[in-house]
Scaffold this motif. Structure first.
Motif: not given
Length: 219
Positions: A46, A66, A89
């Motif tokens: 991420w 999210s 995600y």
């Protein structure tokens, strides 16, 4: 997992993928010395994407989404996995500039969300009674949260965001317990797709928490 970061990496695929194209695969370095630190991989992936991507607006919208449609690795006891959470995600990354219906539909079919809010393998009262002779009710968790947290909220609102009031000055609820019970019936039958190769799966596990769920009509 031999010592040295160059020997470790995580590969993130695509939804429904059956074979990687080595020339197009996203590969991320893994700077850890043992397998017990692999729960940190999802954070590294991420960080590398959101800090270096050129589509910063898309990344920021995805992050905001999210924080609404939340899943927690610890809540479903899957801290060691990376790909299933990156895949989840990506729903928000793909649909950042789309419409909320598409997001909510993909999230609803996600086995990760179904594990989080306990409607995975939820069965109808009629099926349980027929098969076991016992009385049981469909899981109501997601049926409630999809309204309370993910869409209409607890109270009816005016266009300016203030709460609507009835003739006595009290707030008006958006839904009732009867609505939750009825929606719970609609969320029965969702079950994980059969396991397959070519995605992250720990040796002691067999479940497919990556691909969208199937619906068993008899449930």
């Amino acid at each position: 997992y031999e010592k040295g970061a160059s020997n470790r990496f995580v590969v993130c695929g695509s939804p429904g993928e059956v074979k990687n194209d080595p020339t197009k695969t996203n590969v991320f370095s893994v700077p850890y010395n043992n397998i017990f630190e692999q729960e940190l991989l999802k954070k590294d992936v991420w960080n590398m994407i959101v800090l270096k991507s050129e589509d910063q607006l898309r990344q920021r919208v995805a992050f905001a989404l999210s924080q609404i449609l939340v899943v927690s690795p610890k809540q479903i006891n899957e801290e060691d996995y990376t790909e299933i959470f990156c895949n989840y995600y990506d729903i928000f990354v793909r649909n950042a500039f789309g419409n909320y219906f598409d997001i909510l539909k993909e999230v609803s079919y996600s086995p990760v969300m179904a594990s989080m809010l306990s409607y995975l393998d939820s069965k109808s009262s009629a099926w349980v009674l027929q098969e076991t002779g016992s009385k049981s009710y469909p899981d109501e968790n997601f049926a409630r949260e999809v309204m309370q947290l993910f869409s209409i909220g607890l109270y009816k609102l005016n266009e300016d965001g203030t709460k609507k009031l009835d003739s006595s000055g009290s707030t008006i609820l958006s839904y009732s317990n009867s609505d939750i019970q009825n929606f719970a019936r609609a969320w029965t039958g969702f079950t994980a797709t059969s396991s397959r190769s070519n995605f992250e799966l720990l040796w002691w596990d067999w479940r497919n928490l990556l691909d969208p769920m199937n619906i068993r009509g008899e449930w």
